[in-house]
Design a protein around this motif. Structure first.
Motif, PDB file in Angstrom:
ATOM      1  N   ASP A  24       0.810  -1.217   0.000  1.00 54.19           N
ATOM      2  CA  ASP A  24       0.000   0.000   0.000  1.00 54.19           C
ATOM      3  C   ASP A  24       0.843   1.266   0.000  1.00 54.19           C
ATOM      4  O   ASP A  24       0.566   2.216   0.724  1.00 54.19           O
ATOM      5  CB  ASP A  24      -0.959   0.014   1.201  1.00 54.19           C
ATOM      6  CG  ASP A  24      -1.930  -1.138   1.153  1.00 54.19           C
ATOM      7  OD1 ASP A  24      -2.469  -1.397   0.064  1.00 54.19           O
ATOM      8  OD2 ASP A  24      -2.133  -1.775   2.197  1.00 54.19           O
ATOM      9  N   VAL A 133      -7.383   2.802   4.146  1.00 51.57           N
ATOM     10  CA  VAL A 133      -7.649   1.366   4.061  1.00 51.57           C
ATOM     11  C   VAL A 133      -6.369   0.668   3.629  1.00 51.57           C
ATOM     12  O   VAL A 133      -5.705   1.089   2.687  1.00 51.57           O
ATOM     13  CB  VAL A 133      -8.792   1.077   3.057  1.00 51.57           C
ATOM     14  CG1 VAL A 133      -9.023  -0.413   2.928  1.00 51.57           C
ATOM     15  CG2 VAL A 133     -10.054   1.795   3.481  1.00 51.57           C
ATOM     16  N   PRO A 135      -5.796  -2.788   2.350  1.00 49.89           N
ATOM     17  CA  PRO A 135      -6.480  -4.031   1.969  1.00 49.89           C
ATOM     18  C   PRO A 135      -5.608  -5.275   2.081  1.00 49.89           C
ATOM     19  O   PRO A 135      -6.097  -6.345   2.443  1.00 49.89           O
ATOM     20  CB  PRO A 135      -6.908  -3.779   0.524  1.00 49.89           C
ATOM     21  CG  PRO A 135      -6.014  -2.698   0.031  1.00 49.89           C
ATOM     22  CD  PRO A 135      -5.644  -1.877   1.224  1.00 49.89           C
ATOM     23  N   HIS A 136      -4.324  -5.157   1.801  1.00 51.92           N
ATOM     24  CA  HIS A 136      -3.461  -6.340   1.843  1.00 51.92           C
ATOM     25  C   HIS A 136      -3.160  -6.773   3.268  1.00 51.92           C
ATOM     26  O   HIS A 136      -2.896  -7.944   3.525  1.00 51.92           O
ATOM     27  CB  HIS A 136      -2.162  -6.088   1.082  1.00 51.92           C
ATOM     28  CG  HIS A 136      -2.391  -5.788  -0.366  1.00 51.92           C
ATOM     29  ND1 HIS A 136      -2.870  -6.731  -1.252  1.00 51.92           N
ATOM     30  CD2 HIS A 136      -2.238  -4.653  -1.082  1.00 51.92           C
ATOM     31  CE1 HIS A 136      -2.993  -6.190  -2.444  1.00 51.92           C
ATOM     32  NE2 HIS A 136      -2.612  -4.923  -2.368  1.00 51.92           N
ATOM     33  N   GLY A 138      -5.372  -6.238   5.701  1.00 49.64           N
ATOM     34  CA  GLY A 138      -6.664  -6.618   6.257  1.00 49.64           C
ATOM     35  C   GLY A 138      -7.175  -5.694   7.352  1.00 49.64           C
ATOM     36  O   GLY A 138      -7.901  -6.139   8.228  1.00 49.64           O
ATOM     37  N   ASP A 140      -8.318  -1.280   8.366  1.00 46.77           N
ATOM     38  CA  ASP A 140      -8.410   0.113   8.001  1.00 46.77           C
ATOM     39  C   ASP A 140      -8.425   0.940   9.276  1.00 46.77           C
ATOM     40  O   ASP A 140      -8.718   0.439  10.354  1.00 46.77           O
ATOM     41  CB  ASP A 140      -9.623   0.406   7.113  1.00 46.77           C
ATOM     42  CG  ASP A 140     -10.925  -0.022   7.738  1.00 46.77           C
ATOM     43  OD1 ASP A 140     -11.083  -1.235   7.962  1.00 46.77           O
ATOM     44  OD2 ASP A 140     -11.768   0.842   8.015  1.00 46.77           O
ATOM     45  N   ASP A 159     -10.303  -6.983   9.613  1.00 44.26           N
ATOM     46  CA  ASP A 159     -11.156  -8.019   9.041  1.00 44.26           C
ATOM     47  C   ASP A 159     -10.499  -9.362   9.280  1.00 44.26           C
ATOM     48  O   ASP A 159      -9.461  -9.686   8.715  1.00 44.26           O
ATOM     49  CB  ASP A 159     -11.343  -7.772   7.554  1.00 44.26           C
ATOM     50  CG  ASP A 159     -12.376  -8.686   6.944  1.00 44.26           C
ATOM     51  OD1 ASP A 159     -13.103  -9.350   7.701  1.00 44.26           O
ATOM     52  OD2 ASP A 159     -12.479  -8.725   5.709  1.00 44.26           O
TER      53      ASP A 159
END
Length: 168
Positions: A24, A133, A135-136, A138, A140, A159
């Motif tokens: 990111d 965020v 995403p990689h 998991g 935010d 998550d």
């Protein structure tokens, strides 16, 4: 040998170059990190390039019957191996020096560039409602109010598959 080294390094570099995309980072941070990714390929590409050069050189000597000509004038075949052994020793020492000093330095520089994401969070200035965020990784992060390094109303949402967790 230089062309083989360039080609093999390029192939390994492509694999290394895509690694920062999953961290990111911004495109500018990725471009800053790419030069430090090249030395990671050398411990793998140098021996492979040396093997290719050695195979082509000695293969050509055998194909042109130069080895037979050298044997006929009294040069033993094992004497032909000494230049390759000497060069292999020098390449091994060079690779050892890379592994011991230069590659850890490059790793440190890449880590500093990756920490820029956290530094961006701490240097937001003043304002309200900031989120990012990852995403990689998991998760935010949400910040209700920020004043320099002081963050208020920080919410981390991770998550975990079936069980998402929010940390306030």
């Amino acid at each position: 040998p230089a062309l083989a080294l360039l080609a093999i390094t390029f192939v390994f570099f492509l694999g290394t170059a895509f690694r920062p995309l999953r961290d990111d980072l911004t495109y500018i941070q990725i471009l800053r990190a790419l030069p430090f990714a090249v030395p990671y390929t050398f411990p793998y590409s140098l021996p492979m390039a040396f093997l290719i050069a050695l195979t082509l050189t000695y293969g050509r000597l055998v194909a042109d019957r130069e080895v037979l000509a050298l044997e006929s004038v009294g040069v033993p075949p094992r004497a032909l191996a000494s230049p390759a052994i000497l060069l292999a020793t020098l390449l091994s020492l060079g690779s050892l020096a890379l592994q011991a000093s230069f590659i850890p330095w490059c790793h440190q520089k890449k880590q500093e560039i990756q920490r820029a994401v956290v530094e961006e969070l701490l240097s937001l200035g003043e304002g309200d409602h900031w989120s990012k965020v990852f995403p990689h990784q998991g998760f935010d992060i949400y910040v209700r109010r920020h004043r320099g390094p002081v963050l208020e109303g920080v919410v981390l949402h991770r998550d975990l598959g079936d069980l998402p967790a929010t940390i306030v």
